[in-house]
Scaffold this motif. Structure first.
Motif, short mmCIF file in Angstrom:
data_model
loop_
_atom_site.label_atom_id
_atom_site.label_comp_id
_atom_site.label_asym_id
_atom_site.label_seq_id
_atom_site.Cartn_x
_atom_site.Cartn_y
_atom_site.Cartn_z
N SER A 225 64.46 37.63 18.29
CA SER A 225 63.49 36.53 18.20
C SER A 225 62.78 36.46 16.85
N ASN A 226 63.03 37.41 15.96
CA ASN A 226 62.25 37.44 14.72
C ASN A 226 63.07 37.14 13.47
N ILE A 227 64.19 36.41 13.63
CA ILE A 227 64.95 35.91 12.49
C ILE A 227 65.07 34.40 12.61
N HIS A 228 64.78 33.70 11.50
CA HIS A 228 64.87 32.24 11.50
C HIS A 228 65.87 31.83 10.41
N PRO A 229 67.14 31.61 10.76
CA PRO A 229 68.15 31.22 9.76
C PRO A 229 68.02 29.74 9.40
N ALA A 230 68.41 29.42 8.17
CA ALA A 230 68.40 28.03 7.73
C ALA A 230 69.43 27.85 6.62
N ILE A 231 70.11 26.68 6.65
CA ILE A 231 71.02 26.34 5.56
C ILE A 231 70.18 25.83 4.40
N ARG A 232 70.32 26.49 3.25
CA ARG A 232 69.46 26.15 2.11
C ARG A 232 70.23 26.33 0.82
N ASP A 233 70.30 25.29 -0.01
CA ASP A 233 70.95 25.33 -1.32
C ASP A 233 69.86 25.46 -2.39
N LEU A 234 69.73 26.64 -2.97
CA LEU A 234 68.68 26.87 -3.96
C LEU A 234 68.95 26.13 -5.27
N ASN A 235 70.18 25.71 -5.50
CA ASN A 235 70.45 24.92 -6.70
C ASN A 235 69.82 23.53 -6.58
N LEU A 236 69.69 23.05 -5.36
CA LEU A 236 69.08 21.74 -5.12
C LEU A 236 67.61 21.84 -4.78
N ASN A 237 67.22 22.94 -4.14
CA ASN A 237 65.84 23.11 -3.68
C ASN A 237 65.39 24.55 -3.90
N PRO A 238 65.02 24.91 -5.14
CA PRO A 238 64.74 26.31 -5.46
C PRO A 238 63.33 26.79 -5.11
N GLU A 239 62.44 25.88 -4.71
CA GLU A 239 61.05 26.27 -4.49
C GLU A 239 60.89 27.13 -3.23
N ILE A 240 60.03 28.14 -3.36
CA ILE A 240 59.64 28.96 -2.21
C ILE A 240 58.15 28.73 -1.98
N HIS A 241 57.82 28.09 -0.87
CA HIS A 241 56.44 27.68 -0.64
C HIS A 241 55.65 28.68 0.21
N ASP A 242 56.32 29.35 1.12
CA ASP A 242 55.62 30.30 1.98
C ASP A 242 55.34 31.60 1.23
N GLN A 243 54.45 32.41 1.79
CA GLN A 243 54.15 33.72 1.22
C GLN A 243 54.89 34.78 2.03
N TYR A 244 55.46 35.77 1.31
CA TYR A 244 56.25 36.81 1.95
C TYR A 244 55.79 38.19 1.48
N ASP A 245 55.92 39.14 2.39
CA ASP A 245 55.63 40.53 2.05
C ASP A 245 56.81 41.18 1.33
N PHE A 246 57.99 40.64 1.54
CA PHE A 246 59.20 41.19 0.93
C PHE A 246 60.23 40.08 0.78
N ILE A 247 60.80 39.97 -0.42
CA ILE A 247 61.88 39.02 -0.68
C ILE A 247 63.08 39.80 -1.19
N CYS A 248 64.22 39.61 -0.57
CA CYS A 248 65.43 40.26 -1.06
C CYS A 248 66.47 39.21 -1.41
N CYS A 249 67.26 39.53 -2.41
CA CYS A 249 68.26 38.59 -2.92
C CYS A 249 69.38 39.44 -3.52
N THR A 250 70.36 39.80 -2.72
CA THR A 250 71.43 40.69 -3.17
C THR A 250 72.74 39.91 -3.31
N VAL A 251 73.42 40.12 -4.44
CA VAL A 251 74.72 39.49 -4.73
C VAL A 251 74.61 37.97 -4.61
#
Length: 201
Positions: A167-193
């Motif tokens: 219940s604690n994962i929220h998947p979404a289709i997101r193209d960062l080349n078209l929409n790179p902004e991150i509006h929410d605040q996060y305690d941890f951001i990971c971006c591997t490969v």
């Protein structure tokens, strides 16, 4: 062995249904522990060397259950009583549970290395793929936003989430080349490969 998680359990075996492969020299894969549970009867078991020589022999029963078999340890079932009923289960460490059960890539090593420095909270997994990092973070108590451009990857992640009732994962289709902004605040951001595939800075 309290930290191990069962990721697969085979059907019940009887004297006539134990596969021949388990009656010959074999071992488990790296990172996989085997646990045989005796429900009825007796079973003769041997631990072997890599060359197939018997190192120890054991008789297991409902009152003397087999221990966990370590990864890559050679062994075989020698014989059983006619009334044998037993069941084989496979276990792994929590960080390998989803990769072994659902055949997805293991949790990234940098995520594992970061965990001692993190506390649960809200995490963002950028380029989550089939969810290898998101699923592990959810195990650690994070609420995870999981983004990826590939709809098939997001669908596989959604299938796992539904199967495991997560219940604690929220998947979404997101193209960062078209929409790179991150509006929410996060305690941890990971971006591997991922970064080498982006057109934006």
């Amino acid at each position: 062995m309290q930290e191990l998680i069962c990721y697969r359990q085979l059907p019940l075996w009887t004297h006539d249904s134990i596969p021949q492969a388990f009656q010959r020299k074999h071992n488990t894969k790296a990172g996989t522990w085997a646990k045989l549970t005796i429900l009825k009867g007796e079973l003769n078991f041997a631990m072997l060397s890599e060359s197939g020589e018997i190192q120890s022999e054991h008789v297991f029963s409902t009152t003397y259950q087999p221990p966990f078999i370590e990864p890559q340890a050679w062994h075989k079932i020698v014989s059983t009583s006619q009334d044998i009923e037993c069941q084989l289960s496979f276990y792994c460490k929590p960080e390998e549970y989803f990769s072994k059960k659902y055949q997805i890539t293991p949790t990234h090593s940098e995520i594992l290395a970061a965990m001692p420095h993190l506390h649960d909270g809200k995490a963002l997994d950028v380029g989550c793929g089939s969810g290898r990092n998101s699923l592990f973070l959810s195990q650690q108590g994070f609420y995870v936003d999981a983004w990826d451009i590939n709809k098939n990857s997001i669908q596989k992640l959604n299938d796992i989430i539904q199967s495991e009732q997560i219940s604690n994962i929220h998947p979404a289709i997101r193209d960062l080349n078209l929409n790179p902004e991150i509006h929410d605040q996060y305690d941890f951001i990971c971006c591997t490969v991922v970064m080498m595939f982006l057109d934006v800075c």
